[in-house]
Design a protein around this motif. Structure first.
Motif, PDB file in Angstrom:
ATOM      1  N   ARG A 186     -27.136  17.316 -15.980  1.00  0.00           N
ATOM      2  CA  ARG A 186     -27.906  18.081 -15.187  1.00  0.00           C
ATOM      3  C   ARG A 186     -27.067  18.693 -13.793  1.00  0.00           C
ATOM      4  NH1 ARG A 186     -33.058  13.916 -14.669  1.00  0.00           N
ATOM      5  NH2 ARG A 186     -33.766  14.122 -16.855  1.00  0.00           N
ATOM      6  N   GLY A 187     -26.148  19.339 -14.322  1.00  0.00           N
ATOM      7  CA  GLY A 187     -25.162  19.908 -13.171  1.00  0.00           C
ATOM      8  C   GLY A 187     -24.084  19.116 -12.809  1.00  0.00           C
ATOM      9  N   MET A 188     -24.125  17.814 -12.974  1.00  0.00           N
ATOM     10  CA  MET A 188     -23.144  16.710 -12.451  1.00  0.00           C
ATOM     11  C   MET A 188     -22.039  16.859 -13.435  1.00  0.00           C
ATOM     12  SD  MET A 188     -25.680  13.919 -10.926  1.00  0.00           S
ATOM     13  CE  MET A 188     -26.672  13.790 -12.204  1.00  0.00           C
ATOM     14  N   LYS A 189     -20.519  17.178 -13.028  1.00  0.00           N
ATOM     15  CA  LYS A 189     -19.568  17.074 -14.059  1.00  0.00           C
ATOM     16  C   LYS A 189     -18.899  16.025 -13.722  1.00  0.00           C
ATOM     17  CE  LYS A 189     -19.108  21.989 -14.734  1.00  0.00           C
ATOM     18  NZ  LYS A 189     -18.702  23.326 -14.181  1.00  0.00           N
ATOM     19  N   VAL A 190     -18.178  15.434 -14.878  1.00  0.00           N
ATOM     20  CA  VAL A 190     -17.208  14.513 -14.644  1.00  0.00           C
ATOM     21  C   VAL A 190     -15.868  14.867 -14.057  1.00  0.00           C
ATOM     22  CG1 VAL A 190     -15.804  13.044 -16.168  1.00  0.00           C
ATOM     23  CG2 VAL A 190     -18.238  13.312 -16.791  1.00  0.00           C
ATOM     24  N   PRO A 191     -15.502  14.287 -12.968  1.00  0.00           N
ATOM     25  CA  PRO A 191     -14.161  14.819 -12.522  1.00  0.00           C
ATOM     26  C   PRO A 191     -13.088  15.300 -13.493  1.00  0.00           C
ATOM     27  CG  PRO A 191     -14.975  12.800 -11.451  1.00  0.00           C
ATOM     28  CD  PRO A 191     -15.494  12.916 -12.546  1.00  0.00           C
ATOM     29  N   GLU A 192     -12.614  16.453 -13.456  1.00  0.00           N
ATOM     30  CA  GLU A 192     -11.813  17.213 -14.338  1.00  0.00           C
ATOM     31  C   GLU A 192     -10.666  16.208 -14.788  1.00  0.00           C
ATOM     32  OE1 GLU A 192     -11.367  19.906 -16.691  1.00  0.00           O
ATOM     33  OE2 GLU A 192     -12.720  20.435 -14.965  1.00  0.00           O
ATOM     34  N   VAL A 193     -10.011  15.387 -13.684  1.00  0.00           N
ATOM     35  CA  VAL A 193      -8.713  14.673 -13.986  1.00  0.00           C
ATOM     36  C   VAL A 193      -9.028  13.578 -15.043  1.00  0.00           C
ATOM     37  CG1 VAL A 193      -9.318  13.131 -12.187  1.00  0.00           C
ATOM     38  CG2 VAL A 193      -6.974  13.250 -12.852  1.00  0.00           C
ATOM     39  N   LEU A 194     -10.184  13.036 -15.196  1.00  0.00           N
ATOM     40  CA  LEU A 194     -10.639  11.906 -16.162  1.00  0.00           C
ATOM     41  C   LEU A 194     -10.630  12.708 -17.695  1.00  0.00           C
ATOM     42  CD1 LEU A 194     -13.503  10.080 -14.620  1.00  0.00           C
ATOM     43  CD2 LEU A 194     -11.028   9.517 -14.375  1.00  0.00           C
ATOM     44  N   LEU A 195     -10.590  13.864 -17.693  1.00  0.00           N
ATOM     45  CA  LEU A 195     -10.670  14.361 -19.128  1.00  0.00           C
ATOM     46  C   LEU A 195      -9.303  15.082 -19.231  1.00  0.00           C
ATOM     47  CD1 LEU A 195     -13.660  16.840 -18.619  1.00  0.00           C
ATOM     48  CD2 LEU A 195     -13.762  14.644 -19.391  1.00  0.00           C
ATOM     49  N   SER A 196      -8.277  14.818 -18.560  1.00  0.00           N
ATOM     50  CA  SER A 196      -7.059  15.503 -18.643  1.00  0.00           C
ATOM     51  C   SER A 196      -6.033  14.826 -19.436  1.00  0.00           C
ATOM     52  CB  SER A 196      -6.240  15.682 -17.207  1.00  0.00           C
ATOM     53  OG  SER A 196      -6.019  14.254 -16.691  1.00  0.00           O
ATOM     54  N   GLY A 197      -6.206  13.603 -19.699  1.00  0.00           N
ATOM     55  CA  GLY A 197      -5.079  12.845 -20.478  1.00  0.00           C
ATOM     56  C   GLY A 197      -4.122  12.361 -19.755  1.00  0.00           C
ATOM     57  N   ASP A 198      -3.958  12.480 -18.509  1.00  0.00           N
ATOM     58  CA  ASP A 198      -2.633  12.594 -17.690  1.00  0.00           C
ATOM     59  C   ASP A 198      -2.871  11.042 -17.058  1.00  0.00           C
ATOM     60  OD1 ASP A 198      -0.757  12.170 -15.649  1.00  0.00           O
ATOM     61  OD2 ASP A 198      -0.782  14.439 -14.915  1.00  0.00           O
ATOM     62  N   HIS A 199      -2.277  10.000 -17.606  1.00  0.00           N
ATOM     63  CA  HIS A 199      -2.695   8.483 -17.165  1.00  0.00           C
ATOM     64  C   HIS A 199      -2.234   8.347 -15.733  1.00  0.00           C
ATOM     65  CE1 HIS A 199      -4.451   7.759 -21.060  1.00  0.00           C
ATOM     66  NE2 HIS A 199      -3.348   8.212 -21.558  1.00  0.00           N
ATOM     67  N   GLY A 200      -0.949   8.897 -15.500  1.00  0.00           N
ATOM     68  CA  GLY A 200      -0.420   8.876 -14.042  1.00  0.00           C
ATOM     69  C   GLY A 200      -1.420   9.406 -12.853  1.00  0.00           C
ATOM     70  N   ALA A 201      -2.030  10.573 -13.382  1.00  0.00           N
ATOM     71  CA  ALA A 201      -2.866  11.332 -12.425  1.00  0.00           C
ATOM     72  C   ALA A 201      -4.192  10.485 -12.277  1.00  0.00           C
ATOM     73  CB  ALA A 201      -3.183  12.739 -12.995  1.00  0.00           C
ATOM     74  N   ILE A 202      -4.673   9.998 -13.499  1.00  0.00           N
ATOM     75  CA  ILE A 202      -5.931   9.271 -13.533  1.00  0.00           C
ATOM     76  C   ILE A 202      -5.878   7.978 -12.690  1.00  0.00           C
ATOM     77  CG2 ILE A 202      -7.608   7.611 -15.252  1.00  0.00           C
ATOM     78  CD1 ILE A 202      -6.815  10.023 -17.372  1.00  0.00           C
ATOM     79  N   ALA A 203      -4.631   7.095 -12.795  1.00  0.00           N
ATOM     80  CA  ALA A 203      -4.657   5.754 -12.137  1.00  0.00           C
ATOM     81  C   ALA A 203      -4.436   6.331 -10.513  1.00  0.00           C
ATOM     82  CB  ALA A 203      -3.228   5.343 -12.611  1.00  0.00           C
ATOM     83  N   ARG A 204      -3.651   7.523 -10.171  1.00  0.00           N
ATOM     84  CA  ARG A 204      -3.689   7.789  -8.896  1.00  0.00           C
ATOM     85  C   ARG A 204      -5.213   8.263  -8.113  1.00  0.00           C
ATOM     86  NH1 ARG A 204       0.445  10.017 -10.042  1.00  0.00           N
ATOM     87  NH2 ARG A 204      -0.203  12.189 -10.010  1.00  0.00           N
ATOM     88  N   TRP A 205      -5.829   8.861  -9.023  1.00  0.00           N
ATOM     89  CA  TRP A 205      -7.160   9.033  -8.620  1.00  0.00           C
ATOM     90  C   TRP A 205      -8.115   7.956  -8.469  1.00  0.00           C
ATOM     91  CZ3 TRP A 205     -12.100   8.565 -10.740  1.00  0.00           C
ATOM     92  CH2 TRP A 205     -13.253   9.575 -10.389  1.00  0.00           C
ATOM     93  N   ARG A 206      -8.238   7.136  -9.360  1.00  0.00           N
ATOM     94  CA  ARG A 206      -9.027   5.838  -9.470  1.00  0.00           C
ATOM     95  C   ARG A 206      -8.593   5.212  -8.214  1.00  0.00           C
ATOM     96  NH1 ARG A 206      -9.007   4.314 -15.918  1.00  0.00           N
ATOM     97  NH2 ARG A 206     -11.023   5.290 -16.243  1.00  0.00           N
ATOM     98  N   ARG A 207      -7.358   5.063  -7.926  1.00  0.00           N
ATOM     99  CA  ARG A 207      -6.934   4.189  -6.658  1.00  0.00           C
ATOM    100  C   ARG A 207      -7.518   4.693  -5.174  1.00  0.00           C
ATOM    101  NH1 ARG A 207      -5.372  -0.907  -5.169  1.00  0.00           N
ATOM    102  NH2 ARG A 207      -4.263  -0.771  -3.053  1.00  0.00           N
ATOM    103  N   ARG A 208      -7.629   6.145  -5.293  1.00  0.00           N
ATOM    104  CA  ARG A 208      -7.767   6.771  -4.213  1.00  0.00           C
ATOM    105  C   ARG A 208      -9.386   6.859  -3.859  1.00  0.00           C
ATOM    106  NH1 ARG A 208      -3.702  11.692  -3.073  1.00  0.00           N
ATOM    107  NH2 ARG A 208      -2.083  10.705  -2.520  1.00  0.00           N
ATOM    108  N   GLN A 209     -10.202   6.806  -5.276  1.00  0.00           N
ATOM    109  CA  GLN A 209     -11.505   6.577  -5.048  1.00  0.00           C
ATOM    110  C   GLN A 209     -11.779   5.284  -4.821  1.00  0.00           C
ATOM    111  OE1 GLN A 209     -13.875   9.096  -5.730  1.00  0.00           O
ATOM    112  NE2 GLN A 209     -12.043  10.329  -5.753  1.00  0.00           N
TER     113      GLN A 209
END
Ligand code: ADE
Length: 242
Positions: A186-209
């Motif tokens: 319904r127009g709500m997208k999963v944040p791009e970083v979670l689809l990126s496969g970049d585990h470092g970036a994902i861990a950083r994003w999660r911590r900031r969230q």
């Protein structure tokens, strides 16, 4: 680990521990939960467990002797178990207390009912616990809530131990947002970083969230949380004042 619930309403407690993940933990012998009927320790023809208050007033008061006899038996049966009285006057239950209680060999819950308990019952227990600033009709729901929170911390009770490390309060912060398929709903997208496969970036994003969520919803938790320099810089950027 053993859990004994001393109650006037044993049937109320049983069904919760028959189904679900906790039921499986019981079947696998990881925990034992027993609801114990306080009336079994009452005396006299009428097996009374409550009486009128000295000094007058409305309502009935839970008697001390049946609880004392029950606890004598339960302490003998469960050496080393910690005895907790469920009462709104107790220390507030939280995740840190759950972790502490999970190290005990067993817990015995004394459930108050009616309008009150004889004050001398307090002298029979190791600790008084409240589940929050709210008054319920009895200690059964608080006891079950505490058993649920403690049992799921025990090795093997949950499927994956990893989920314990990531959940809310594990490191003093709220949990980061989670998503599963579909990538857009319904127009709500999963944040791009979670689809990126970049585990470092994902861990950083999660911590900031986690930090953002905690700042927005429970800012007082940040005072006790372990924060590094990056965390502090991010929070300052979000407008937090030290
Ligand atoms: N019994 C009634 N209210 C309670 C509470 N908030 N916590 C624990 N036991 C209770």
């Amino acid at each position: 680990m053993t859990f004994d619930i001393l109650t006037l309403f044993p049937d109320l407690c049983r069904s919760y521990f028959e189904g679900s993940i906790l039921g499986k933990a019981v079947d696998r012998g990881l925990i034992e939960v027993r609801a114990r009927f306080l009336r079994d320790w009452a005396e006299g023809r009428h097996l009374v467990t409550d009486d009128a208050p000295y000094g007058g007033g409305d309502g009935m008061v839970m008697k001390v002797e049946p609880v004392a006899r029950a606890l004598d038996d339960l302490r003998a049966e469960r050496p080393g178990a910690r005895v907790l009285l469920m009462t709104p006057q107790g220390r507030r239950f939280d995740q840190a207390m759950a972790r502490r209680l999970a190290r005990e060999p067993g817990l015995v819950f004394v459930c108050g009912r009616y309008e009150g308990i004889d004050e001398r019952i307090r002298s029979l227990v190791d600790e008084e616990v409240s589940i929050g600033d709210v008054v319920l009709t009895g200690g059964e729901l608080p006891a079950m809530l505490i058993i649920d929170a403690v049992a799921r911390l025990l090795p093997g009770v949950l499927g994956s131990a990893g989920s314990l490390d990531d959940e809310s309060f594990a490191d003093g912060l709220l949990e980061y947002p989670q998503y599963t398929r579909p990538a857009e709903f319904r127009g709500m997208k999963v944040p791009e970083v979670l689809l990126s496969g970049d585990h470092g970036a994902i861990a950083r994003w999660r911590r900031r969230q986690q930090l953002r969520r905690t700042l927005e919803r429970r800012p007082e938790l940040l005072d006790a949380a372990e924060l590094d320099e990056d965390d502090r810089a991010w929070l300052t950027g979000l407008g937090r004042k030290d």
